[in-house]
Design a protein around this motif. Structure first.
Motif, PDB file in Angstrom:
ATOM      1  N   PHE A 248     -10.882  -2.436  -6.208  1.00 50.08           N
ATOM      2  CA  PHE A 248     -11.473  -3.694  -7.172  1.00 50.08           C
ATOM      3  C   PHE A 248     -11.145  -3.346  -8.795  1.00 50.08           C
ATOM      4  O   PHE A 248     -11.224  -3.950  -9.648  1.00 50.08           O
ATOM      5  CB  PHE A 248     -13.021  -3.482  -7.087  1.00 50.08           C
ATOM      6  N   GLU A 249     -10.933  -2.125  -9.038  1.00 48.44           N
ATOM      7  CA  GLU A 249     -10.399  -1.611 -10.266  1.00 48.44           C
ATOM      8  C   GLU A 249      -9.069  -2.527 -10.828  1.00 48.44           C
ATOM      9  O   GLU A 249      -9.053  -2.630 -12.142  1.00 48.44           O
ATOM     10  CB  GLU A 249     -10.089  -0.109 -10.561  1.00 48.44           C
ATOM     11  N   ALA A 250      -8.172  -2.683  -9.869  1.00 53.13           N
ATOM     12  CA  ALA A 250      -7.259  -3.458 -10.348  1.00 53.13           C
ATOM     13  C   ALA A 250      -7.071  -4.983 -10.944  1.00 53.13           C
ATOM     14  O   ALA A 250      -6.619  -5.328 -11.706  1.00 53.13           O
ATOM     15  CB  ALA A 250      -6.165  -3.456  -9.139  1.00 53.13           C
ATOM     16  N   ALA A 251      -8.655  -5.309 -10.461  1.00 54.51           N
ATOM     17  CA  ALA A 251      -8.976  -6.681 -11.114  1.00 54.51           C
ATOM     18  C   ALA A 251      -9.074  -6.640 -12.617  1.00 54.51           C
ATOM     19  O   ALA A 251      -9.058  -7.661 -13.463  1.00 54.51           O
ATOM     20  CB  ALA A 251     -10.379  -7.268 -10.457  1.00 54.51           C
ATOM     21  N   ARG A 252      -9.326  -5.617 -13.257  1.00 59.17           N
ATOM     22  CA  ARG A 252      -9.643  -5.303 -14.789  1.00 59.17           C
ATOM     23  C   ARG A 252      -8.399  -4.719 -15.646  1.00 59.17           C
ATOM     24  O   ARG A 252      -8.289  -4.673 -16.428  1.00 59.17           O
ATOM     25  CB  ARG A 252     -10.666  -4.413 -14.749  1.00 59.17           C
ATOM     26  N   MET A 253      -7.284  -4.619 -14.610  1.00 56.69           N
ATOM     27  CA  MET A 253      -6.106  -4.019 -15.176  1.00 56.69           C
ATOM     28  C   MET A 253      -5.073  -5.069 -15.910  1.00 56.69           C
ATOM     29  O   MET A 253      -5.008  -6.056 -15.453  1.00 56.69           O
ATOM     30  CB  MET A 253      -5.453  -2.987 -14.342  1.00 56.69           C
ATOM     31  N   LEU A 254      -4.096  -4.827 -16.671  1.00 60.53           N
ATOM     32  CA  LEU A 254      -3.167  -5.568 -16.927  1.00 60.53           C
ATOM     33  C   LEU A 254      -1.947  -5.313 -15.891  1.00 60.53           C
ATOM     34  O   LEU A 254      -1.794  -4.205 -15.346  1.00 60.53           O
ATOM     35  CB  LEU A 254      -2.547  -5.433 -18.431  1.00 60.53           C
ATOM     36  N   GLY A 255      -1.146  -6.230 -15.689  1.00 60.79           N
ATOM     37  CA  GLY A 255       0.077  -5.874 -14.880  1.00 60.79           C
ATOM     38  C   GLY A 255       0.773  -4.620 -15.328  1.00 60.79           C
ATOM     39  O   GLY A 255       1.096  -4.085 -14.421  1.00 60.79           O
ATOM     40  N   SER A 256       0.916  -4.586 -16.557  1.00 62.43           N
ATOM     41  CA  SER A 256       1.756  -3.567 -17.153  1.00 62.43           C
ATOM     42  C   SER A 256       1.129  -1.898 -16.841  1.00 62.43           C
ATOM     43  O   SER A 256       1.510  -0.994 -16.601  1.00 62.43           O
ATOM     44  CB  SER A 256       1.967  -3.245 -18.310  1.00 62.43           C
ATOM     45  N   GLN A 257      -0.466  -2.147 -16.665  1.00 60.63           N
ATOM     46  CA  GLN A 257      -1.107  -0.982 -16.109  1.00 60.63           C
ATOM     47  C   GLN A 257      -1.035  -0.777 -14.674  1.00 60.63           C
ATOM     48  O   GLN A 257      -1.099   0.353 -14.138  1.00 60.63           O
ATOM     49  CB  GLN A 257      -2.565  -0.977 -16.507  1.00 60.63           C
ATOM     50  N   ASN A 258      -1.161  -1.901 -14.027  1.00 61.00           N
ATOM     51  CA  ASN A 258      -1.338  -1.794 -12.563  1.00 61.00           C
ATOM     52  C   ASN A 258      -0.380  -1.570 -11.535  1.00 61.00           C
ATOM     53  O   ASN A 258      -0.131  -0.701 -10.493  1.00 61.00           O
ATOM     54  CB  ASN A 258      -1.789  -3.035 -11.888  1.00 61.00           C
ATOM     55  N   THR A 263      11.150   5.005 -10.204  1.00 59.20           N
ATOM     56  CA  THR A 263      12.317   5.743 -10.550  1.00 59.20           C
ATOM     57  C   THR A 263      13.032   6.297  -9.260  1.00 59.20           C
ATOM     58  O   THR A 263      12.588   6.228  -8.230  1.00 59.20           O
ATOM     59  CB  THR A 263      11.678   7.094 -11.420  1.00 59.20           C
ATOM     60  N   PRO A 264      14.217   6.686  -9.675  1.00 64.39           N
ATOM     61  CA  PRO A 264      14.995   7.295  -8.434  1.00 64.39           C
ATOM     62  C   PRO A 264      14.241   8.497  -7.774  1.00 64.39           C
ATOM     63  O   PRO A 264      14.527   8.719  -6.451  1.00 64.39           O
ATOM     64  CB  PRO A 264      16.306   7.983  -9.192  1.00 64.39           C
ATOM     65  N   GLU A 265      13.305   9.057  -8.345  1.00 67.22           N
ATOM     66  CA  GLU A 265      12.506  10.145  -7.791  1.00 67.22           C
ATOM     67  C   GLU A 265      11.331   9.888  -7.106  1.00 67.22           C
ATOM     68  O   GLU A 265      10.551  10.167  -6.687  1.00 67.22           O
ATOM     69  CB  GLU A 265      12.103  10.985  -8.759  1.00 67.22           C
ATOM     70  N   GLY A 266      10.902   8.484  -7.365  1.00 71.51           N
ATOM     71  CA  GLY A 266       9.890   7.885  -6.673  1.00 71.51           C
ATOM     72  C   GLY A 266       8.992   7.004  -7.727  1.00 71.51           C
ATOM     73  O   GLY A 266       9.349   6.832  -8.768  1.00 71.51           O
ATOM     74  N   PHE A 267       7.515   6.742  -7.119  1.00 77.12           N
ATOM     75  CA  PHE A 267       6.827   5.789  -8.214  1.00 77.12           C
ATOM     76  C   PHE A 267       6.167   6.998  -9.064  1.00 77.12           C
ATOM     77  O   PHE A 267       5.900   7.961  -8.772  1.00 77.12           O
ATOM     78  CB  PHE A 267       5.687   5.314  -7.361  1.00 77.12           C
ATOM     79  N   LEU A 268       5.966   6.283 -10.470  1.00 72.22           N
ATOM     80  CA  LEU A 268       5.270   7.109 -11.262  1.00 72.22           C
ATOM     81  C   LEU A 268       3.771   6.969 -11.287  1.00 72.22           C
ATOM     82  O   LEU A 268       3.157   7.864 -12.050  1.00 72.22           O
ATOM     83  CB  LEU A 268       5.736   6.649 -12.773  1.00 72.22           C
ATOM     84  N   SER A 269       3.199   6.086 -10.390  1.00 74.72           N
ATOM     85  CA  SER A 269       1.739   5.859 -10.332  1.00 74.72           C
ATOM     86  C   SER A 269       1.444   5.736  -8.982  1.00 74.72           C
ATOM     87  O   SER A 269       2.568   5.082  -8.120  1.00 74.72           O
ATOM     88  CB  SER A 269       1.324   5.317 -11.356  1.00 74.72           C
ATOM     89  N   ASN A 270       0.219   5.538  -8.660  1.00 76.67           N
ATOM     90  CA  ASN A 270       0.015   4.857  -7.274  1.00 76.67           C
ATOM     91  C   ASN A 270      -1.330   4.100  -7.120  1.00 76.67           C
ATOM     92  O   ASN A 270      -2.169   4.385  -6.375  1.00 76.67           O
ATOM     93  CB  ASN A 270      -0.254   6.158  -6.124  1.00 76.67           C
ATOM     94  N   ASN A 271      -1.273   2.974  -8.070  1.00 77.38           N
ATOM     95  CA  ASN A 271      -2.147   2.070  -8.123  1.00 77.38           C
ATOM     96  C   ASN A 271      -2.136   1.216  -6.354  1.00 77.38           C
ATOM     97  O   ASN A 271      -3.150   0.587  -6.360  1.00 77.38           O
ATOM     98  CB  ASN A 271      -2.244   1.180  -9.088  1.00 77.38           C
ATOM     99  N   ALA A 272      -1.052   0.903  -6.196  1.00 74.71           N
ATOM    100  CA  ALA A 272      -0.846   0.460  -4.844  1.00 74.71           C
ATOM    101  C   ALA A 272      -1.423   0.897  -3.583  1.00 74.71           C
ATOM    102  O   ALA A 272      -1.680   0.320  -2.421  1.00 74.71           O
ATOM    103  CB  ALA A 272       0.886   0.079  -4.401  1.00 74.71           C
TER     104      ALA A 272
END
Ligand SMILES: Cc1cc2nc3c(=O)[nH]c(=O)nc-3n(C[C@H](O)[C@H](O)[C@H](O)COP(=O)(O)O)c2cc1C
Length: 352
Positions: A248-258, A263-272
């Motif tokens: 539900f927090e995703a609903a309050r984020m910008l696309g650039s935040q969510n 990167t070749p090493e993997g994802f830099l965050s895991n909001n998904a």
């Protein structure tokens, strides 16, 4: 009747009521030649048993699992596995005064509306006793996942409004609420004590993390992995909300935040939460379950009897104050059951 079977390839059917002779599960579709013993199942069942925390019922069930079929010389044979657990410490008399009253928040009124009959002893089929059967099946699913390097852990993120600030998974088993924050666990204990003395109950949030899940599990559109997980976790009594990743927090984020930059090493965050377009992306799968307070409370509330007449009810007896922490292993179980089914579906697709 539908509703008692779960899964596509790794398929489980649970049976039994809270105060009947016992509860159990039939697992069909388990691969052959996999090590399986009663001890492996017992280890999981022991984690669900009451008695581990001050928030749990005083019902004392040994929950002794018996494998009735599908295993030969401690190896699965590929035939249906049936696991049974006897009910021993059922006090049906304690429920007789509620036989004609509907407990607010419980399934009494809705089961009666559907079937016109209900086993009122201990909540019958709507009782959390049914989860014994799921957890037994979960032990088998977990063993298969472990062979593929996949692990699933659940912990208490919040109880009675007290939230874990630290996320130190090494302390989960060192406090009775299975919380990754020892300070928060101490505050939870005080909150449980206060609410218990008031004759009331508590809810909270459980977080479940699956690590080592390969990319590519899940299906398009109606059978998305996140949809399967939500259904599985939501099928547990008291679960009223399921979040994946930022939720539900995703609903309050910008696309650039969510978005999770790649990167070749993997994802830099895991909001998904490890799932994109319904298919696992190789990152950790993160699921959260919102757990409502236990419905059976001593505080007097308005209700009706089976004739629709106004009454009041105060539920006494051996009830949990919160489904947390006993629900945590059930949440792990449901995630294990989904993942093992998806893993076997993926194998079947690749071998087709
Ligand atoms: C681990 C666990 C323990 C539970 N213990 C109790 C209990 O002691 N008393 C009770 O009334 N409900 C208990 N429940 C909740 C009921 O099973 C549940 O609220 C009820 O079936 C209604 O379903 P719903 O909450 O999904 O609407 C428990 C649930 C779980 C998962």
């Amino acid at each position: 009747m539908p509703g008692n079977t779960f899964g596509t390839i790794f398929k489980i059917t649970t049976w039994g009521e809270s105060h009947g002779k016992g509860v159990g599960v039939v697992i069909d579709g388990c691969p052959p030649q996999m090590p399986l013993t009663q001890t492996m199942i017992q280890a999981m069942l022991d984690r669900r048993k009451p008695g581990g925390s001050s928030a749990s019922t005083t019902r004392k069930e040994p929950d002794q699992a018996v494998i009735m079929s599908g295993v030969f010389e401690n190896m699965t044979t590929g035939t249906p596995i049936m696991i049974m657990v006897e009910n021993r410490d059922a006090e049906s008399k304690a429920y007789s005064s509620y036989a004609t009253l509907y407990r607010p928040g419980h399934g009494d009124i809705s089961y009666m509306a559907k079937y016109g009959i209900r086993d009122w002893r201990g909540g019958g089929r709507a009782s959390a006793r049914e989860t014994v059967a799921r957890v037994a099946a979960g032990a088998v699913a977990r063993a298969i996942l472990e062979q593929h390097g996949i692990s699933v852990v659940a912990y208490t993120l919040e109880l009675g409004g007290i939230r874990a600030v630290n996320h130190d998974l090494s302390v989960i088993d060192q406090n009775m609420f299975l919380c990754p924050d020892s300070n928060a666990a101490e505050k939870m204990a005080l909150r449980v004590e206060t609410v218990k003395n008031q004759g009331d109950s508590l809810g909270g949030i459980v977080e479940i993390v699956a690590s080592g899940v390969p990319a590519g599990l899940g299906n398009p559109v109606f059978d998305k992995l996140d949809a399967e997980l939500a259904k599985a976790v939501m099928s547990i009594g008291t679960v009223k909300g399921v979040e994946i990743g930022a939720g539900f927090e995703a609903a309050r984020m910008l696309g650039s935040q969510n978005n999770d930059p790649i990167t070749p090493e993997g994802f830099l965050s895991n909001n998904a939460g490890g799932i994109l377009a319904g298919i696992s992306n190789g990152d950790k799968i993160i699921v959260r379950a919102a757990v409502k307070p236990i419905p059976s409370i001593a505080i007097e509330q308005k209700t009706v009897n089976i004739e629709g007449k106004q009454e009041t009810i105060s539920v006494k007896g051996r009830h949990d104050i919160s489904a947390i922490p006993r629900i945590n292993v059930v949440c792990e179980t449901m995630v294990c059951l989904v993942l093992v089914d998806q893993l076997l579906q993926q194998k079947a697709m690749k071998n087709a």
